[in-house]
Structures are given as structure tokens and as C-alpha cells.
Design a protein around this motif. Structure first.
Motif, mmCIF file in Angstrom:
data_model
loop_
_atom_site.group_PDB
_atom_site.id
_atom_site.type_symbol
_atom_site.label_atom_id
_atom_site.label_comp_id
_atom_site.label_asym_id
_atom_site.label_seq_id
_atom_site.Cartn_x
_atom_site.Cartn_y
_atom_site.Cartn_z
ATOM 1 N N ALA A 181 0.852 -1.191 0.000
ATOM 2 C CA ALA A 181 0.000 0.000 0.000
ATOM 3 C C ALA A 181 0.885 1.238 0.000
ATOM 4 O O ALA A 181 0.734 2.133 0.839
ATOM 5 C CB ALA A 181 -0.936 -0.002 1.207
ATOM 6 N N SER A 182 1.806 1.322 -0.935
ATOM 7 C CA SER A 182 2.774 2.414 -0.992
ATOM 8 C C SER A 182 2.075 3.766 -1.000
ATOM 9 O O SER A 182 1.219 4.026 -1.835
ATOM 10 C CB SER A 182 3.640 2.275 -2.250
ATOM 11 O OG SER A 182 4.565 3.332 -2.333
ATOM 12 N N CYS A 183 2.446 4.623 -0.054
ATOM 13 C CA CYS A 183 1.763 5.911 0.047
ATOM 14 C C CYS A 183 2.622 6.979 0.711
ATOM 15 O O CYS A 183 2.156 8.104 0.910
ATOM 16 C CB CYS A 183 0.453 5.760 0.824
ATOM 17 S SG CYS A 183 0.620 4.998 2.459
ATOM 18 N N GLY A 184 3.843 6.677 1.061
ATOM 19 C CA GLY A 184 4.674 7.635 1.775
ATOM 20 C C GLY A 184 5.187 8.755 0.900
ATOM 21 O O GLY A 184 5.324 8.602 -0.316
ATOM 22 N N PRO A 185 5.458 9.907 1.480
ATOM 23 C CA PRO A 185 6.118 10.989 0.739
ATOM 24 C C PRO A 185 7.450 10.506 0.176
ATOM 25 O O PRO A 185 8.056 9.554 0.689
ATOM 26 C CB PRO A 185 6.316 12.075 1.810
ATOM 27 C CG PRO A 185 5.350 11.743 2.895
ATOM 28 C CD PRO A 185 5.204 10.260 2.891
ATOM 29 N N TRP A 186 7.940 11.177 -0.850
ATOM 30 C CA TRP A 186 9.160 10.714 -1.518
ATOM 31 C C TRP A 186 10.353 10.664 -0.576
ATOM 32 O O TRP A 186 11.259 9.852 -0.732
ATOM 33 C CB TRP A 186 9.478 11.616 -2.712
ATOM 34 C CG TRP A 186 9.903 13.000 -2.323
ATOM 35 C CD1 TRP A 186 9.084 14.083 -2.163
ATOM 36 C CD2 TRP A 186 11.235 13.464 -2.046
ATOM 37 N NE1 TRP A 186 9.816 15.193 -1.797
ATOM 38 C CE2 TRP A 186 11.141 14.848 -1.722
ATOM 39 C CE3 TRP A 186 12.482 12.858 -2.057
ATOM 40 C CZ2 TRP A 186 12.252 15.612 -1.397
ATOM 41 C CZ3 TRP A 186 13.592 13.621 -1.723
ATOM 42 C CH2 TRP A 186 13.468 14.988 -1.404
ATOM 43 N N ASP A 187 10.338 11.541 0.447
ATOM 44 C CA ASP A 187 11.476 11.594 1.359
ATOM 45 C C ASP A 187 11.177 10.943 2.711
ATOM 46 O O ASP A 187 11.855 11.200 3.694
ATOM 47 C CB ASP A 187 11.896 13.050 1.585
ATOM 48 C CG ASP A 187 10.760 13.913 2.140
ATOM 49 O OD1 ASP A 187 9.591 13.458 2.134
ATOM 50 O OD2 ASP A 187 11.048 15.047 2.565
ATOM 51 N N ALA A 188 10.156 10.090 2.766
ATOM 52 C CA ALA A 188 9.800 9.448 4.036
ATOM 53 C C ALA A 188 10.961 8.592 4.538
ATOM 54 O O ALA A 188 11.564 7.833 3.771
ATOM 55 C CB ALA A 188 8.560 8.581 3.855
ATOM 56 N N PRO A 189 11.280 8.678 5.830
ATOM 57 C CA PRO A 189 12.330 7.809 6.371
ATOM 58 C C PRO A 189 11.801 6.393 6.546
ATOM 59 O O PRO A 189 10.590 6.167 6.639
ATOM 60 C CB PRO A 189 12.636 8.445 7.727
ATOM 61 C CG PRO A 189 11.330 9.062 8.141
ATOM 62 C CD PRO A 189 10.696 9.558 6.860
ATOM 63 N N ALA A 190 12.694 5.422 6.577
ATOM 64 C CA ALA A 190 12.307 4.086 6.999
ATOM 65 C C ALA A 190 11.867 4.176 8.461
ATOM 66 O O ALA A 190 12.365 5.005 9.222
ATOM 67 C CB ALA A 190 13.475 3.122 6.844
#
Length: 288
Positions: free
Chosen positions: A77-86
Motif C-alpha cells: 500500500a505504498s503511500c509515503g512521501p518521496w522523502d519518508a524515512p524508513a
């Protein structure tokens, strides 16, 4: 000796002990050290969130699980901002945050943990509960929408977590997030576009509204719509730039215009750089 995650994201010490690689090669140009003793092969592009998340899991394996944007990524369910941290969740304080790594310190119920291949993550519902408590209401709705759509659950189920964890950070924001959530949303950018309009005071558009063609016995699904005004709003992602999709969309939009619909099409660039223009255009269209 098997090495968890080899050759995608792995503990360097285990790979060396297993004879799969030497320290000299790990320190050379073919591998990238992402976290202490955690390596990935060097690729043509910087490591994406999926790869960074798998690397983060190797760092906390046996002690923690992936959560937040990382869990959503691995769950499909990929939805994170491009710069989201792990992001990981660990039960104690034996793991500190690092550049590119966010750490939640929490104890998870066994029923809130699942496994995807060789990686453990929070379950879809628990992941949505965690993302739904973010400070940024738009990104919180994005996370809930993506997981609710992918796993077909009613977002209101997250209220059960709120009752179970009444003192959890951000839990008081959850009801507001759920009033905006919509499991019909097909993409994170579609949710961001919808929230842009709603937070500007415009009426909430319908997500994934079907426009039927009785003659052709087909239906076109609009990303967002005001059906009573015959206004359709589309988010155009990169897949719409493929030649075959451009040709398909020509007939699609011609049919909608012929049926009396006004169609507004936006890309990630307008949503990011010109939100006020989008709001002004839709406000004029609605005459509100």
C-alpha cells in the motif's frame, strides 16, 4: 549458513561469516552501507523506501518490526512521501533514531504484527492506526486511504484501536482524520487532491464516481466528481503518459465531454506548485 535478506539488504557481518563476501568488497564501490552493519548493492538509482525499509528491518531484526510508511510500503500500500524515512517500532530504548530512520517506541500486541516474506511489519489495521495519528492531517488521511483501499476495510474500524490505546500520541486527532478518509481513493495523489479541495472549504467530491454509457454498456470511473454539477476531476499520474494510455484517454474524455461533463485534469506538479490555482478553478466551476 543462510544470511537473512541476502543479497538485497543484509547484515555485513553475517555475509562475511558465511563466506558470501569479504569486508574489502563490502567497503568497495559495489555495496552501500545504509545502517551500521547493514548493506545493500549499489544500483543505478538511490535506494527507494522499500529497500531502505528492508535494510531497517535487518537493523532491528529480532527486536522490532517495520511500521508506519515502511510497513505500508512492504504491505503493498505504498503511500509515503518521496522523502519518508524508513520506520521501525521497538519495545524499548535500545534503538536510537538515525539519519533516514524513524523509531517508534511501543509494545505491540502479537495480533498487530504480520509477516511479509522474510520481514515482519505491523498489520494493515495497526499501520493505518499509526499513520492516522500523524501531525499532518493530509498525510494521515493519505495513509488511512491507501491501506483501507488495499485491504478493503472500513476506516472506522480504527476507532477500536483508539479505544484500546486512549493515551497514544495523536489519538485525539484520529476522529477528524476518519471524517475525511475514503477507502474508494485509488492513489495517494488522488487523496491529496481531494484534501486540497476540502480543506479549502469546497464541498467534498465523490471518489471513483462511475459515468455509465448505456449505448456502449460501459462505464468510465472519474477519480473525483461532483455528479450533480457534472464536474469531473482527474489526477494524471505517469502511467497516463504512455502512448497507449494517451490514445485511450482521448476517446474517454471525448465521451465524457459529449455527455455534458466538464473535466479538470491535474498532475503532481500542479498539486505541488499551484494548489491555489486548482482551488480557484474548481470554485469557479462550482460557482460557490
Amino acid at each position: 549458513m543462510s544470511v537473512p535478506g541476502w543479497p538485497t539488504a543484509f547484515r555485513g557481518s553475517l555475509a562475511v561469516a558465511a563466506g558470501l563476501v569479504t569486508w574489502d568488497r563490502l567497503r568497495g564501490p559495489r555495496y552501500l552501507r545504509i545502517f551500521p552493519d547493514v548493506y545493500v548493492p549499489v544500483g543505478t538509482e538511490p535506494p527507494d523506501l522499500a529497500l531502505r525499509s528492508r535494510a531497517a528491518y535487518r537493523l532491528v531484526e529480532g527486536r522490532g518490526v517495520l511500521s508506519g510508511w515502511s510497513a505500508a510500503e512492504i504491505l503493498g500500500a505504498s503511500c509515503g512521501p518521496w522523502d519518508a524515512p524508513a520506520e521501525v517500532t521497538v519495545p524499548g530504548r535500545d534503538q536510537r533514531p538515525r539519519p533516514g530512520l524513524a523509531v517508534r517506541r511501543d509494545r505491540l500486541h502479537p495480533g498487530e504484527i504480520t509477516r511479509v516474506d522474510d520481514v515482519r511489519t505491523t498489520t494493515p489495521l495497526r499501520t493505518a492506526f499509526d499513520l492516522g495519528r500523524l501531525d499532518d492531517v493530509v498525510e494521515a488521511v493519505v495513509g488511512v486511504d491507501a491501506l483501507a483501499h488495499r485491504f478493503r476495510f472500513n476506516p472506522d474500524l480504527l476507532l477500536n484501536f483508539g479505544a484500546r490505546y486512549p493515551r497514544a500520541r495523536g489519538v485525539l486527532r484520529l476522529p477528524e482524520v476518519l471524517t475525511h478518509a475514503d477507502r474508494m481513493a485509488m492513489s495517494p495523489m488522488e487523496t491529496r487532491l481531494r484534501m486540497l479541495l476540502v480543506l479549502a472549504g469546497l464541498p467534498r467530491p465523490v471518489a471513483q464516481h462511475p459515468v455509465q454509457d448505456a449505448v456502449a454498456r460501459t462505464a468510465v470511473w472519474l477519480d473525483l466528481a461532483y455528479p450533480d454539477r457534472r464536474i469531473g476531476i482527474e489526477y494524471e499520474g505517469e502511467q497516463h503518459a504512455r502512448p497507449e494510455d494517451v490514445l485511450r484517454d482521448v476517446g474517454r474524455y471525448t465521451g465524457l465531454v459529449d455527455a455534458g461533463w466538464r473535466i479538470y485534469r491535474y498532475t503532481k506538479y500542479e498539486i505541488r506548485d499551484e494548489p491555489n490555482r486548482i482551488v480557484a478553478q474548481i470554485r469557479r466551476a462550482l460557482d460557490v
